[in-house]
Design a protein around this motif. Structure first.
Motif, mmCIF file in Angstrom:
data_model
loop_
_atom_site.group_PDB
_atom_site.id
_atom_site.type_symbol
_atom_site.label_atom_id
_atom_site.label_comp_id
_atom_site.label_asym_id
_atom_site.label_seq_id
_atom_site.Cartn_x
_atom_site.Cartn_y
_atom_site.Cartn_z
ATOM 1 N N GLY A 111 38.362 25.432 51.002
ATOM 2 C CA GLY A 111 38.022 25.178 49.603
ATOM 3 C C GLY A 111 36.635 24.581 49.463
ATOM 4 O O GLY A 111 35.849 24.971 48.588
ATOM 5 N N ALA A 112 36.306 23.636 50.353
ATOM 6 C CA ALA A 112 34.973 23.027 50.328
ATOM 7 C C ALA A 112 33.905 24.053 50.697
ATOM 8 O O ALA A 112 32.813 24.071 50.113
ATOM 9 N N ALA A 113 34.202 24.919 51.672
ATOM 10 C CA ALA A 113 33.243 25.954 52.066
ATOM 11 C C ALA A 113 33.014 26.948 50.928
ATOM 12 O O ALA A 113 31.884 27.402 50.702
ATOM 13 N N LEU A 114 34.074 27.299 50.205
ATOM 14 C CA LEU A 114 33.925 28.202 49.064
ATOM 15 C C LEU A 114 33.050 27.563 47.986
ATOM 16 O O LEU A 114 32.242 28.240 47.342
ATOM 17 N N PRO A 154 33.352 26.465 42.093
ATOM 18 C CA PRO A 154 32.370 25.519 41.546
ATOM 19 C C PRO A 154 31.833 24.565 42.611
ATOM 20 O O PRO A 154 32.577 24.117 43.487
ATOM 21 N N LYS A 155 30.549 24.247 42.550
ATOM 22 C CA LYS A 155 29.897 23.397 43.541
ATOM 23 C C LYS A 155 30.557 22.018 43.655
ATOM 24 O O LYS A 155 30.392 21.324 44.667
ATOM 25 N N PHE A 156 31.277 21.617 42.624
ATOM 26 C CA PHE A 156 31.964 20.321 42.638
ATOM 27 C C PHE A 156 32.856 20.178 43.863
ATOM 28 O O PHE A 156 33.032 19.080 44.397
ATOM 29 N N PHE A 157 33.430 21.289 44.323
ATOM 30 C CA PHE A 157 34.379 21.240 45.437
ATOM 31 C C PHE A 157 33.702 21.326 46.805
ATOM 32 O O PHE A 157 34.376 21.301 47.828
ATOM 33 N N ALA A 158 32.361 21.409 46.834
ATOM 34 C CA ALA A 158 31.660 21.584 48.107
ATOM 35 C C ALA A 158 31.676 20.334 48.973
ATOM 36 O O ALA A 158 31.515 20.422 50.192
ATOM 37 N N LYS A 159 31.851 19.183 48.385
ATOM 38 C CA LYS A 159 31.810 17.927 49.145
ATOM 39 C C LYS A 159 32.915 17.914 50.205
ATOM 40 O O LYS A 159 34.077 18.128 49.902
ATOM 41 N N GLY A 160 32.510 17.687 51.457
ATOM 42 C CA GLY A 160 33.482 17.648 52.551
ATOM 43 C C GLY A 160 33.446 18.865 53.440
ATOM 44 O O GLY A 160 34.202 18.953 54.404
ATOM 45 N N ALA A 161 32.543 19.820 53.150
ATOM 46 C CA ALA A 161 32.489 21.037 53.964
ATOM 47 C C ALA A 161 31.860 20.791 55.331
ATOM 48 O O ALA A 161 32.170 21.491 56.295
ATOM 49 N N ALA A 162 30.987 19.796 55.433
ATOM 50 C CA ALA A 162 30.294 19.532 56.696
ATOM 51 C C ALA A 162 31.255 18.979 57.744
ATOM 52 O O ALA A 162 32.288 18.380 57.416
ATOM 53 N N ASP A 163 30.896 19.187 59.007
ATOM 54 C CA ASP A 163 31.708 18.680 60.112
ATOM 55 C C ASP A 163 31.884 17.171 59.983
ATOM 56 O O ASP A 163 30.931 16.438 59.736
ATOM 57 N N GLY A 164 33.106 16.722 60.169
ATOM 58 C CA GLY A 164 33.392 15.295 60.154
ATOM 59 C C GLY A 164 33.666 14.723 58.783
ATOM 60 O O GLY A 164 34.108 13.582 58.662
ATOM 61 N N ARG A 201 38.144 15.952 50.172
ATOM 62 C CA ARG A 201 39.181 15.431 49.269
ATOM 63 C C ARG A 201 39.267 16.201 47.961
ATOM 64 O O ARG A 201 40.355 16.405 47.419
ATOM 65 N N ARG A 202 38.138 16.633 47.428
ATOM 66 C CA ARG A 202 38.178 17.378 46.160
ATOM 67 C C ARG A 202 38.889 18.721 46.347
ATOM 68 O O ARG A 202 39.697 19.127 45.502
ATOM 69 N N ALA A 203 38.578 19.405 47.454
ATOM 70 C CA ALA A 203 39.243 20.678 47.724
ATOM 71 C C ALA A 203 40.716 20.472 48.041
ATOM 72 O O ALA A 203 41.566 21.300 47.683
ATOM 73 N N LEU A 204 41.054 19.356 48.705
ATOM 74 C CA LEU A 204 42.461 19.041 48.960
ATOM 75 C C LEU A 204 43.207 18.814 47.648
ATOM 76 O O LEU A 204 44.358 19.247 47.497
ATOM 77 N N ALA A 205 42.554 18.129 46.708
ATOM 78 C CA ALA A 205 43.187 17.904 45.410
ATOM 79 C C ALA A 205 43.438 19.225 44.685
ATOM 80 O O ALA A 205 44.505 19.435 44.093
#
Length: 486
Positions: free
Chosen positions: A321-324, A331-341, A345-349
């Motif tokens: 979800g974060a990668a998408l 939406p870019k809002f869900f991008a947070k958390g795509a990086a390694d480590g 949380r936004r995509a999990l929600a």
């Protein structure tokens, strides 16, 4: 394993992450921050495959093929090796949160990658409430509770994995290590406890329904051995993807194969003709030799399986979800958390919202799982077909990994033909991906990017998982960008 394209090797870092474009701008790629080791990674792989199949499939396969169902399990195990091996080869070389979609992006372009991502995130996610309901049905049957409790038990299954994954894949990995260890211990206990009741006479006749029955059993166990693609989304979370992922995959294949073969053997050898009479064959199996503790043991297995599989799949859904979001497919809002480590949380929600919606639709459908299972499996087959086709283009031609990909491509093509009547949802999601492509092209024409700003940022190239020269016909960052956005 090397890529099939000549320029790829120089465009990747030691762990296979893309580094193209960084030299030109003087910037460097963020350091790899994966934290998963062999133990946690192997546990996640095992849990993603050794799931609810152990609760129902041994009995269903025995009903279809009798003692020859053991042959069916062995056949599916052998057939799953090319699929698992190909995903391991790709994940080790190209670790990215986009998983199979990132492989497809490299080989087939952005639109195909978007389709693949949608198939997993929106299509495969339908299987999450199916998993919970299956576990709830088993617990209700074992404990003798009224069936009205199934939705409550099923919904409760979601809570622990979400809480665990909210703190990151490192915590989830260690929890999964404990859950997988318990699951393996319980499976070994069931086999050991029931083995004294084995009767050789139960293996005759060996082919009561002929080879057609074996074919049916094979089709059933395809569900049991699915799940190897889950690890592709968390490949970047491994400390050393190139070394750890192939080893974790090999161990998982061996453990899962032995577990299913052992359970199938004792199911046939102990229950005989009764193996397919019940919806809860595992309960019938343990009650034969352990009538006192058997139901409790099976209830523990059901709980561990459902929570464990959800705990293995949620990191994949979150990272995808974060990668998408990172790649502009959500939406870019869900991008947070795509990086390694990082923790997505936004995509999990968002994943949680999707699961709740699907769960509600399942309740409206009186917990009839058939349609939801077909949606899940048809999307899985579409993902496998796209992923294996991409692998034949990315891996070095004539290498061992390439041959695995070729065999797996032929296999998945056959599965795609078998599933053609159930491909409506994948086709709808594919159309949605094409519409997104059209909308983005129209926007670019209306709002052209200035010449001095046309070159994409290094993070965009890295985020999309693109290496110059990787995709067929691509030899420069500008060409890569055009291919990706298409």
């Amino acid at each position: 394993m090397t890529t099939n394209q000549p320029g790829a090797a120089t465009g990747t870092t030691a762990n296979g992450a893309a580094a193209t474009g960084t030299a030109a701008t003087g910037t460097t790629q963020p350091a790899h921050r994966g934290s998963l080791g062999l133990v946690q990674g192997t546990a996640l792989y095992i849990a993603s495959v050794l799931g609810t199949g152990i609760l129902v499939l041994p009995g269903l396969a025995a009903a279809a093929a009798g003692p020859a169902s053991i042959v069916a399990v062995a056949a599916v195990l052998v057939l799953s090796i090319p699929l698992a091996g190909t995903f391991a080869a790709l994940s080790a070389r190209y670790p990215d949160a986009g998983g199979v979609a990132s492989f497809v992006r490299r080989a087939l372009g952005g639109t195909a990658a978007r389709m693949t991502g949608y198939w997993f995130y929106f299509g495969v996610c339908v299987g999450a409430p199916v998993l919970a309901v299956l576990g709830g049905e088993y617990v209700v049957a074992v404990l003798g509770i009224d069936r009205s409790a199934v939705p409550i038990i099923g919904f409760a299954v979601f809570v622990p994995p979400f809480v665990i994954n909210w703190f990151g894949v490192r915590v989830a990995g260690w929890v999964q290590f404990v859950l997988t260890g318990l699951l393996i211990a319980v499976v070994v206990g069931v086999v050991a406890a029931t083995f004294p009741a084995v009767e050789v006479s139960n293996f005759e006749p060996f082919l009561p329904n002929g080879w057609s029955g074996v074919c049916v059993a094979i089709s059933l166990f395809v569900w049991a051995f699915a799940g190897w693609e889950v690890g592709t989304h968390i490949a970047g979370e491994f400390k050393n993807p190139r070394r750890t992922i192939p080893l974790a995959t090999a161990i998982a294949v061996a453990v899962v194969g032995v577990a299913y073969l052992a359970l199938q053997f004792v199911t046939v050898a102990v229950l005989g003709d009764r193996a397919g009479d019940s919806q809860v064959p595992l309960l019938d199996l343990v009650e034969t030799t352990a009538p006192g503790i058997g139901p409790v043991l099976v209830a523990i297995i059901a709980a561990i399986v459902t929570v464990g599989v959800m705990n293995a799949y949620l990191p994949a859904f979150g990272k995808l979800g974060a990668a998408l979001g990172r790649d502009g497919d959500l939406p870019k809002f869900f991008a947070k958390g795509a990086a390694d480590g990082e923790v997505p949380r936004r995509a999990l929600a968002l994943t949680g919202v999707l699961i709740v919606v699907y769960f509600g639709l399942m309740l409206l459908n009186n917990l009839d799982l058939t349609g939801f299972i077909l949606i899940h499996t048809s999307n899985m087959v579409a993902i496998y077909a796209a992923g294996m086709l991409a692998a034949t283009l990315l891996l070095k031609r004539w290498s061992f990994g390439w041959w695995l990909a070729v065999v797996a491509t032929i296999m998945t093509a056959g599965l795609l033909v078998l599933a053609w009547t159930n491909l409506v949802v994948p086709l709808v999601l594919a159309v949605a991906a094409v519409i997104v492509t059209i909308v983005r092209r129209v926007r670019r024409r209306r709002h052209p990017v200035p010449t001095d700003a046309a070159a994409p940022a290094p993070t965009e190239l890295v985020g999309a998982g693109i290496v110059a020269g990787i995709a067929p016909g691509v030899s420069s960052p500008s060409n890569t960008t055009a291919k990706d956005t298409a």
